[in-house]
Design a protein around this motif. Structure first.
Motif, short mmCIF file in Angstrom:
data_model
loop_
_atom_site.label_atom_id
_atom_site.label_comp_id
_atom_site.label_asym_id
_atom_site.label_seq_id
_atom_site.Cartn_x
_atom_site.Cartn_y
_atom_site.Cartn_z
N PRO A 1 0.85 -0.92 0.07
CA PRO A 1 -0.21 -0.27 0.12
C PRO A 1 0.89 1.23 0.11
O PRO A 1 0.28 2.19 -0.05
CB PRO A 1 -0.63 -0.20 1.51
CG PRO A 1 -0.07 -0.96 2.46
CD PRO A 1 0.55 -2.14 0.99
N ASN A 2 2.06 1.20 0.22
CA ASN A 2 2.95 2.72 0.61
C ASN A 2 4.41 1.66 -0.12
O ASN A 2 4.65 0.79 -0.63
CB ASN A 2 3.44 3.02 1.82
CG ASN A 2 1.57 3.39 2.56
OD1 ASN A 2 1.49 4.22 1.90
ND2 ASN A 2 1.75 2.60 4.02
N GLY A 3 5.51 2.54 -0.60
CA GLY A 3 6.26 2.19 -1.14
C GLY A 3 7.00 2.79 -2.79
O GLY A 3 8.58 2.93 -2.69
N ILE A 4 5.75 2.83 -3.02
CA ILE A 4 6.39 4.61 -4.20
C ILE A 4 6.24 5.90 -3.72
O ILE A 4 6.16 6.90 -2.51
CB ILE A 4 5.06 5.19 -4.96
CG1 ILE A 4 3.98 3.56 -5.65
CG2 ILE A 4 4.53 5.68 -5.81
CD1 ILE A 4 2.50 3.54 -5.68
N THR A 5 7.49 6.31 -4.18
CA THR A 5 8.56 6.99 -3.98
C THR A 5 8.16 8.14 -5.39
O THR A 5 8.48 9.61 -4.96
CB THR A 5 10.00 7.27 -3.91
OG1 THR A 5 10.54 6.65 -5.66
CG2 THR A 5 10.23 6.22 -2.65
N GLU A 6 7.75 8.44 -6.36
CA GLU A 6 7.68 9.36 -7.58
C GLU A 6 6.96 8.54 -8.88
O GLU A 6 6.91 7.41 -8.81
CB GLU A 6 9.22 9.34 -7.92
CG GLU A 6 9.12 10.98 -8.77
CD GLU A 6 10.26 11.15 -9.55
OE1 GLU A 6 10.66 12.27 -9.98
OE2 GLU A 6 11.24 10.17 -9.81
N ILE A 7 6.22 9.42 -8.56
CA ILE A 7 4.53 9.26 -10.02
C ILE A 7 5.53 10.15 -10.83
O ILE A 7 5.00 11.38 -10.98
CB ILE A 7 3.76 9.20 -9.64
CG1 ILE A 7 3.31 8.08 -8.92
CG2 ILE A 7 2.62 8.64 -11.15
CD1 ILE A 7 1.86 8.18 -8.07
N GLY A 8 5.57 9.72 -12.53
CA GLY A 8 5.61 10.68 -13.64
C GLY A 8 4.75 9.93 -14.72
O GLY A 8 4.72 8.69 -15.41
N ALA A 9 4.46 10.72 -15.47
CA ALA A 9 3.38 10.37 -16.15
C ALA A 9 2.83 11.48 -17.58
O ALA A 9 3.07 12.25 -17.24
CB ALA A 9 1.64 9.95 -15.95
N VAL A 10 2.67 10.35 -18.78
CA VAL A 10 2.65 11.45 -20.22
C VAL A 10 1.31 10.98 -20.99
O VAL A 10 1.52 9.76 -20.88
CB VAL A 10 4.09 11.26 -20.82
CG1 VAL A 10 3.63 12.27 -21.89
CG2 VAL A 10 5.37 12.05 -20.27
N LYS A 11 0.47 11.54 -20.58
CA LYS A 11 -0.96 11.81 -21.57
C LYS A 11 -0.87 12.50 -22.69
O LYS A 11 -0.52 12.76 -23.46
CB LYS A 11 -1.71 12.78 -21.40
CG LYS A 11 -3.56 11.52 -22.11
CD LYS A 11 -4.63 12.70 -20.73
CE LYS A 11 -4.65 11.95 -19.45
NZ LYS A 11 -6.01 13.15 -19.21
#
Length: 569
Positions: free
Chosen positions: A36-46
């Protein structure tokens, strides 16, 4: 039925790739095991039609230390994420950014695994989008003569990507966009022109899946619920979709790799669709159909409506008991018996309630004190050391907490663990902290659900994203009616019509007045989403002033401390 070698007809072509919206994303994490935790960064391109429509990028506080080897790989340090928002705040924004799009990632099972775990851990419904893995697509399109490696860095170099991947989320997502476009150009040369054809082009599609793809042709491109039926009309599987036809088609393409579901598709003879006004109505109908049919291939249907409750027994010296059927004054619902029993033990320990199972006479008790009495944790009414009147304050404390008029037991439990910490019994104090957190969460959830279930009628509206409204009429914690007012349609006449046609709901005994816990919980999550507004309510919607609501800050600190201890081993 279509032959295995048939091409899709013009009507079945679906969404051309040039008109398909892709959200190409990448996650940086603290490790390889989804949680449920552990993500340090999100990057996305639409992107759509080769054009960038928008970007999404944020650091995320994972609530735990970042291992040194991960810091060395990504360059993301604990100091960088210290002031970053936690995933429960980032997740709704990312889900909104990606809504209705096809997700794309390099090694997609890794990234979508973390997304699924985050949704499950923080109360969000995973939207089940179509997913394209560029690793899998590259292995289908390229040979070892084209590239010795299918790593993102190798493919980005092969195709001359404008961004060099560097283990940072947004840069890696940008590089993956260029890789995706290059791969789509190659599959276009072999006749893959639509999203459905792309999913069908990927490996591991059985002939049986291909033959049955026509079973989705009659379904509308609307939100709703679908039911796969077997040879004897039995319901094999139930699911929800924002677009019924598009979602059901994926079961007959390479995007479906689950062994159990392939087995289900092989048995299926027909797919029925139930069109719904919006996603909330579809989710509620899914819950009700799962409870009614208990389909063999839905994991969630194995124990429909299985909940546990903590109640006071009806005798001279009441104790806490874990039961399946709730009654007025019960604490719950709990998803499993073990959690319910743990909450009952913590509550009993905080109030001095007895935990033995013997029946004790109020007139002539004849038992012998147990070890808890010798430790001062029980008043020993079994041995006549405590009268009914002397025992009553413990019972009153329990009913006061469950009723939301007195949070005394929580403060008492907190003092107990603080005393343990002061005496340097740190491991025991940490265990008591985690146990108290279970009780706090249970009380908070119980108060929120019971407050909603007590309202005879509540009407709420959520924006549909196109200047219209999605409505829900809720009676005693159950969805009684649902509808929409599209852009330009006066909303209040729609509300009046929905209320007039709404299902009659008769309240039943118990904290939730007969509402299924899962349905009440689903409605509560929807009602508390950003942008949802109350249109009208028969009585004020209010939660108890003296409950667990004021413990949210303590609960967050406790959760962070637990996560840090687990990360430290």
């Amino acid at each position: 039925m279509h032959a295995a070698s048939d091409q899709l007809t013009f009507d079945e072509l679906g969404t051309p790739l040039r008109e398909t919206t892709f959200v190409v994303f990448d996650l940086e994490t603290t490790g390889t095991k989804p949680g449920p935790n552990g993500i340090t960064e999100i990057g996305a391109v639409k992107v759509r039609g080769g054009q960038v429509l928008g970007e999404f990028a944020t650091l995320v506080n994972p609530g735990m230390p970042i291992p040194p080897q991960i810091v060395a790989l990504t360059g993301i340090t604990g100091a960088m994420v210290y002031d970053a928002p936690p995933i429960e705040r980032v997740l709704p924004a990312f889900l909104e950014f990606a809504a209705g799009a096809v997700l794309v990632a390099h090694n997609a099972p890794f990234d979508t695994g973390f997304l699924r775990a985050a949704c499950a851990g923080h109360g969000y419904v995973y939207p089940k989008p179509a997913v394209v893995c560029t690793v899998r697509l590259a292995r289908r399109v390229l040979t070892r003569q084209d590239t010795p490696s299918f790593r993102l860095s190798a493919l980005a170099a092969l195709f001359g990507a404008s961004t060099t991947p560097n283990h940072r989320a947004l840069d890696d997502a940008r590089a993956t966009v260029d890789v995706l476009h290059a791969l789509l150009e190659r599959v276009g040369s072999v006749g893959v022109q639509s999203l459905e054809e792309l999913m069908d082009y990927l490996p591991e599609v059985t002939p049986e899946q291909r033959r049955k793809r026509g079973m989705a042709a009659h379904l509308p491109e609307r939100p709703g619920v679908y039911l796969f039926r077997g040879p004897n009309e039995e319901v094999l599987y139930v699911g929800t979709a924002a677009n019924l036809r598009r979602r059901v088609r994926t079961y007959f393409t390479g995007s479906e790799s689950r062994g159990r579901i392939r087995e289900m598709v092989a048995l299926a003879e027909r797919v029925d669709g139930i069109e719904c006004s919006h996603a909330l109505e579809a989710q509620v109908r899914e819950l009700r159909l799962l409870a009614a049919h208990r389909p063999a291939y839905n994991r969630r249907s194995k124990n429909p409506r299985k909940s546990w409750w903590v109640v006071l027994t009806d005798d001279a010296f009441p104790r806490l008991s874990v039961v399946r059927l709730p009654k007025d004054g019960a604490l719950g619902p709990f998803h499993n018996q073990a959690t319910a029993k743990l909450a009952a033990d913590v509550l009993a320990g905080a109030t001095g309630l007895r935990t033995c199972t013997q029946r004790i006479s109020a007139v002539a008790p004849s038992g012998k004190p147990c070890a808890l009495a010798e430790l001062g944790r029980c008043g020993a009414p079994c041995a006549g050391r405590q009268s009914v009147a002397e025992y009553f304050p413990s019972v009153h404390a329990v009913t006061g907490l469950i009723g939301g008029v007195d949070a005394g037991p929580l403060h008492s439990a907190l003092r107990q663990l603080e005393e343990l910490a002061a005496a340097q019994h740190y491991e025991q104090a940490a265990r008591r902290r985690d146990e108290l957190a279970v009780l706090v969460r249970a009380v908070a959830r119980a108060h929120r659900l019971s407050a909603l279930a007590a309202i005879p009628e509540l009407v709420a509206a959520a924006p549909d994203g196109n200047y219209g409204w999605e409505f829900a009429v809720i009676r005693y914690g159950r969805l009684a009616s649902a509808g929409v007012a599209r852009r330009g349609v006066p909303p209040m006449p729609v509300v009046d019509a929905l209320v007039a046609a709404a299902e009659t709901v008769t309240p039943e005994p118990g904290p939730l007045h007969g509402a299924p816990p899962e349905e009440a919980g689903l409605l509560l999550r929807w009602l508390t989403k950003p942008g949802v507004r109350l249109v009208r309510t028969a009585v004020p919607w209010a939660e108890p002033a003296h409950g667990a609501g004021g413990w949210q800050e303590w609960l967050e600190r406790a959760s962070t401390a637990t996560a840090l201890e687990q990360a430290a081993g």
